[in-house]
Design a protein around this motif. Structure first.
Motif, PDB file in Angstrom:
ATOM      1  N   THR A 121     -60.471  63.117  48.605  1.00 51.81           N
ATOM      2  CA  THR A 121     -60.198  61.707  48.308  1.00 51.81           C
ATOM      3  C   THR A 121     -59.399  61.088  49.439  1.00 51.81           C
ATOM      4  OG1 THR A 121     -58.096  62.117  47.166  1.00 51.81           O
ATOM      5  CG2 THR A 121     -60.134  62.295  45.860  1.00 51.81           C
ATOM      6  N   ALA A 122     -59.238  59.764  49.346  1.00 53.80           N
ATOM      7  CA  ALA A 122     -58.490  59.040  50.377  1.00 53.80           C
ATOM      8  C   ALA A 122     -57.032  59.471  50.426  1.00 53.80           C
ATOM      9  CB  ALA A 122     -58.588  57.534  50.126  1.00 53.80           C
ATOM     10  N   GLU A 123     -56.514  60.000  49.335  1.00 53.91           N
ATOM     11  CA  GLU A 123     -55.123  60.450  49.307  1.00 53.91           C
ATOM     12  C   GLU A 123     -54.889  61.629  50.240  1.00 53.91           C
ATOM     13  OE1 GLU A 123     -52.655  58.956  47.747  1.00 53.91           O
ATOM     14  OE2 GLU A 123     -54.075  57.415  47.090  1.00 53.91           O
ATOM     15  N   GLU A 124     -55.927  62.442  50.492  1.00 56.50           N
ATOM     16  CA  GLU A 124     -55.772  63.602  51.366  1.00 56.50           C
ATOM     17  C   GLU A 124     -55.978  63.260  52.844  1.00 56.50           C
ATOM     18  OE1 GLU A 124     -58.193  64.467  48.506  1.00 56.50           O
ATOM     19  OE2 GLU A 124     -56.264  64.677  47.497  1.00 56.50           O
ATOM     20  N   LEU A 125     -56.610  62.119  53.119  1.00 60.73           N
ATOM     21  CA  LEU A 125     -56.957  61.785  54.496  1.00 60.73           C
ATOM     22  C   LEU A 125     -55.711  61.662  55.373  1.00 60.73           C
ATOM     23  CD1 LEU A 125     -59.214  61.010  56.495  1.00 60.73           C
ATOM     24  CD2 LEU A 125     -58.861  58.630  55.811  1.00 60.73           C
ATOM     25  N   GLY A 126     -55.702  62.424  56.463  1.00 57.50           N
ATOM     26  CA  GLY A 126     -54.600  62.355  57.412  1.00 57.50           C
ATOM     27  C   GLY A 126     -53.390  63.188  57.056  1.00 57.50           C
ATOM     28  N   ARG A 127     -53.393  63.851  55.902  1.00 59.24           N
ATOM     29  CA  ARG A 127     -52.233  64.651  55.510  1.00 59.24           C
ATOM     30  C   ARG A 127     -52.014  65.791  56.504  1.00 59.24           C
ATOM     31  NH1 ARG A 127     -50.642  64.489  50.082  1.00 59.24           N
ATOM     32  NH2 ARG A 127     -49.046  65.991  50.746  1.00 59.24           N
ATOM     33  N   SER A 128     -50.760  66.047  56.836  1.00 62.31           N
ATOM     34  CA  SER A 128     -50.412  67.141  57.742  1.00 62.31           C
ATOM     35  C   SER A 128     -50.264  68.416  56.921  1.00 62.31           C
ATOM     36  CB  SER A 128     -49.089  66.829  58.463  1.00 62.31           C
ATOM     37  OG  SER A 128     -49.202  65.640  59.215  1.00 62.31           O
ATOM     38  N   THR A 212     -51.934  74.416  62.216  1.00 57.56           N
ATOM     39  CA  THR A 212     -51.458  73.131  61.697  1.00 57.56           C
ATOM     40  C   THR A 212     -52.420  72.029  62.122  1.00 57.56           C
ATOM     41  OG1 THR A 212     -50.058  72.857  63.663  1.00 57.56           O
ATOM     42  CG2 THR A 212     -49.026  73.796  61.709  1.00 57.56           C
ATOM     43  N   GLY A 213     -52.493  70.995  61.322  1.00 55.39           N
ATOM     44  CA  GLY A 213     -53.383  69.896  61.665  1.00 55.39           C
ATOM     45  C   GLY A 213     -53.424  68.835  60.576  1.00 55.39           C
ATOM     46  N   HIS A 214     -54.300  67.848  60.812  1.00 50.59           N
ATOM     47  CA  HIS A 214     -54.499  66.759  59.863  1.00 50.59           C
ATOM     48  C   HIS A 214     -55.826  66.946  59.136  1.00 50.59           C
ATOM     49  CE1 HIS A 214     -51.171  64.694  61.780  1.00 50.59           C
ATOM     50  NE2 HIS A 214     -51.782  64.773  62.955  1.00 50.59           N
ATOM     51  N   LEU A 215     -55.843  66.626  57.855  1.00 52.75           N
ATOM     52  CA  LEU A 215     -57.073  66.722  57.087  1.00 52.75           C
ATOM     53  C   LEU A 215     -57.971  65.514  57.352  1.00 52.75           C
ATOM     54  CD1 LEU A 215     -55.939  68.044  53.590  1.00 52.75           C
ATOM     55  CD2 LEU A 215     -57.363  69.225  55.277  1.00 52.75           C
ATOM     56  N   GLY A 216     -59.264  65.796  57.540  1.00 56.05           N
ATOM     57  CA  GLY A 216     -60.257  64.743  57.696  1.00 56.05           C
ATOM     58  C   GLY A 216     -61.356  64.935  56.674  1.00 56.05           C
ATOM     59  N   PRO A 276     -56.226  62.325  65.890  1.00 53.92           N
ATOM     60  CA  PRO A 276     -56.174  62.494  64.426  1.00 53.92           C
ATOM     61  C   PRO A 276     -57.186  61.577  63.746  1.00 53.92           C
ATOM     62  CG  PRO A 276     -54.296  61.219  65.188  1.00 53.92           C
ATOM     63  CD  PRO A 276     -54.981  61.730  66.421  1.00 53.92           C
ATOM     64  N   PRO A 277     -57.573  61.889  62.532  1.00 50.14           N
ATOM     65  CA  PRO A 277     -58.548  61.038  61.823  1.00 50.14           C
ATOM     66  C   PRO A 277     -57.994  59.646  61.578  1.00 50.14           C
ATOM     67  CG  PRO A 277     -57.573  62.644  60.334  1.00 50.14           C
ATOM     68  CD  PRO A 277     -57.116  63.017  61.705  1.00 50.14           C
TER      69      PRO A 277
END
Length: 325
Positions: A121-128, A212-216, A276-277
């Protein structure tokens, strides 16, 4: 025999006290003559039908009120549109700020944000996030036809098999970085490094490691023929078919974080990290300004409704007066 004095008889005739001979009282006669200061002409035209509303609406007084209230309604609608624009602008600004905060936040365990085989979902987008696993050497692809930092690029995506956490064994696609498009050759129908330097930075890291990273969010698969070792998009479903599951509905855009918390532009082997996304296209609206926009539109509608009530009241008054005439 009438014993009143002649003067009284004349007065009675003048004042219309005697109606036996069909003489209409002076007051009623005056009111019956339209335009002579008696009854208004509209009394003669009250029919009890819809035409009464039209005749009432086109009177100078109600036409003037209509123009005034219509102008007020137009102003209200314009203010509503302005508030709607403000709602979109503020909504976009809030979404942009929230996205930047997610990108800058400290990484949290992947299982706290996204689980295998669940929707993204959009809530996860960009989360570290951070996750522990091992890269699979023979499960790496390039995604061509991308632009990074103003130049043509091929993205480097590698399968990470989780070794810890509740989803151990699941596959997570990791966008490790990118290389210039000219650094890859497709001679013979297979994507390969064009030189030794590119081959060195494309080598898949070995051993268990914490990434480590950002979720896309997963991209839509591209139905086209690509050389071996290339795919058209970072599609979780397509990569799961290629590498096997279970898998996640998103992917990880890797970044390297130093012990002091700073993030470097490339990994230890020199592979540049991808940007990052970006935030979602649908950024939503600011609720407060949206409520103001609705209120202004309601006020505009009420102004027109008020004029209609005036017309209706005028018709009601005319019909009542006509019955009493």
């Amino acid at each position: 025999m009438d014993l009143r004095p002649a003067t009284d008889q004349r007065d009675a005739g003048e004042h219309g006290d005697n109606t036996a001979d069909g003489v209409v009282p002076a007051g009623r006669a005056d009111r019956a003559r339209a335009g002579d200061g008696g009854a208004p002409r509209w009394r003669e035209r009250v029919t009890g039908g819809r035409s009464d509303f039209l005749r009432a609406a086109v009177t100078p007084r109600l036409i003037g009120l209509f123009v005034l209230l219509l102008a007020a309604a137009i102003v209200c609608v314009r203010l509503g549109a302005w508030q709607l624009d403000r709602a979109a602008i503020r909504g976009a600004a809030e979404a942009e700020q929230g996205h930047a905060e997610r990108l800058a936040a400290d990484p949290v365990p992947l299982e706290d944000v996204l689980r295998a085989q669940t929707s993204f979902t959009a809530e996860e987008l960009g989360r570290s996030i951070e996750v522990t696993g091992t890269f699979v050497p023979d499960q790496q692809v390039l995604v061509p036809d991308r632009a990074v930092e103003g130049q043509d690029a091929d993205l480097v995506v590698t399968a990470l098999r989780l070794t810890q956490g509740p989803d151990a064994g699941a596959m997570l696609p990791v966008l490790r970085g990118w290389v210039p498009a000219e650094a890859i050759t497709t001679d013979g129908g297979t994507a390969a490094p064009a030189d030794a330097a590119t081959a060195a930075i494309l080598e898949v890291p070995v051993g268990e490691r914490t990434v480590t990273g950002h979720l896309g969010g997963s991209e839509a698969a591209v139905a086209a023929d690509y050389p071996d070792g290339m795919v058209g998009a970072i599609s979780s479903a397509e990569l799961a078919n290629l590498w096997g599951g279970p898998s996640f509905s998103g992917y990880l855009v890797e970044f390297t974080q130093a012990p002091d918390g700073t993030r470097t532009a490339s990994d230890g082997a020199g592979l540049p990290h991808a940007p990052p996304p970006g935030m979602a296209v649908d950024t939503g609206l600011n609720i407060q300004n949206l409520a103001y926009a609705v209120e202004w539109v309601v006020f505009g509608g009420f102004a027109l409704f008020l004029w209609w009530r005036m017309v209706r009241d005028e018709v009601t008054y005319r019909r009542e007066e006509a019955e009493l005439a």
